[in-house]
Design an enzyme around this catalytic site. Structure first.
Site, PDB file in Angstrom:
ATOM      1  N   ASP A 183       3.255  38.086  28.939  1.00  8.90           N
ATOM      2  CA  ASP A 183       4.021  37.706  27.755  1.00  8.90           C
ATOM      3  C   ASP A 183       3.251  38.112  26.512  1.00  8.90           C
ATOM      4  O   ASP A 183       2.020  38.181  26.527  1.00  8.90           O
ATOM      5  CB  ASP A 183       4.266  36.191  27.740  1.00  8.90           C
ATOM      6  CG  ASP A 183       5.233  35.736  28.815  1.00  8.90           C
ATOM      7  OD1 ASP A 183       6.109  36.529  29.206  1.00  8.90           O
ATOM      8  OD2 ASP A 183       5.122  34.574  29.246  1.00  8.90           O
ATOM      9  N   ASP A 193      12.484  38.679  28.708  1.00 12.41           N
ATOM     10  CA  ASP A 193      13.099  37.398  28.362  1.00 12.41           C
ATOM     11  C   ASP A 193      14.162  37.588  27.274  1.00 12.41           C
ATOM     12  O   ASP A 193      15.230  36.979  27.323  1.00 12.41           O
ATOM     13  CB  ASP A 193      12.046  36.399  27.876  1.00 12.41           C
ATOM     14  CG  ASP A 193      10.980  36.119  28.919  1.00 12.41           C
ATOM     15  OD1 ASP A 193      11.260  36.252  30.122  1.00 12.41           O
ATOM     16  OD2 ASP A 193       9.847  35.774  28.514  1.00 12.41           O
TER      17      ASP A 193
END
Length: 172
Positions: free
Chosen positions: A138, A152
């Site tokens: 991330d 995402d």
């Protein structure tokens, strides 16, 4: 003397079947989404730090490297293998759903979801600590809420397009 023969007529070319065309377009879109996601993760791994945040929009949005074994906000981080199985099933089921959909917008949305799911599945399969239990890379820090990635974002955008496409199709 024999008469010149005319060339044999060419066999008519068939247009791709709608199902094949739908799947091909969706697959290309999903591959592009997953590819952009994986490229962004490679850049994040090379350029970002887990301890230092680079602000993009003040404190609202920034870049910071993180590794997530769970889902959004690290929920279920002890069950990475479950997310791997669910993502794998989604990667197989989504194309089946795509070819059955009539709405182009819904198909596009689901193809984007497919790409996002595959982007995170690649991490779960091949990132440390091991096959099937890898941590997702991330880099998009949303204030102090959570850190996510482009897969995402694709999941969220694709889901919105899917719902809008289905609603518009139903109202038509």
């Amino acid at each position: 003397m024999s008469e010149p023969t005319s060339p044999a007529p060419e066999a008519p070319t068939r247009a791709p079947r709608p199902v094949a065309r739908r799947l091909a377009v969706a697959a290309v879109l999903a591959i592009v989404v997953a590819g952009i996601d994986q490229l962004s993760k490679a850049i994040a791994l090379a350029e970002l730090s887990t301890t230092e945040r680079i602000p993009l929009l003040g404190d609202l949005l920034g870049l910071q490297l993180a590794f997530n074994a769970g889902t959004v906000m690290s929920l279920g981080s002890g069950s990475t293998w479950v997310f791997t199985i669910v993502s794998s099933a989604a990667a197989v089921a989504i194309p089946i759903a795509i070819v059955r959909m009539r709405s182009r917008l819904a198909r596009a949305g689901l193809a984007i979801v497919w790409g996002g799911a595959v982007g995170n599945l690649i991490d779960r399969l091949f990132a440390p600590p091991g096959f099937g239990v890898g941590r997702v890379t991330d880099m998009l820090a949303y204030g102090d809420l959570f850190i996510g990635n482009l897969a995402d974002v694709a999941l969220g955008v694709g889901a919105v397009l899917l719902v809008v496409g289905l609603i518009r199709r139903r109202d038509a």
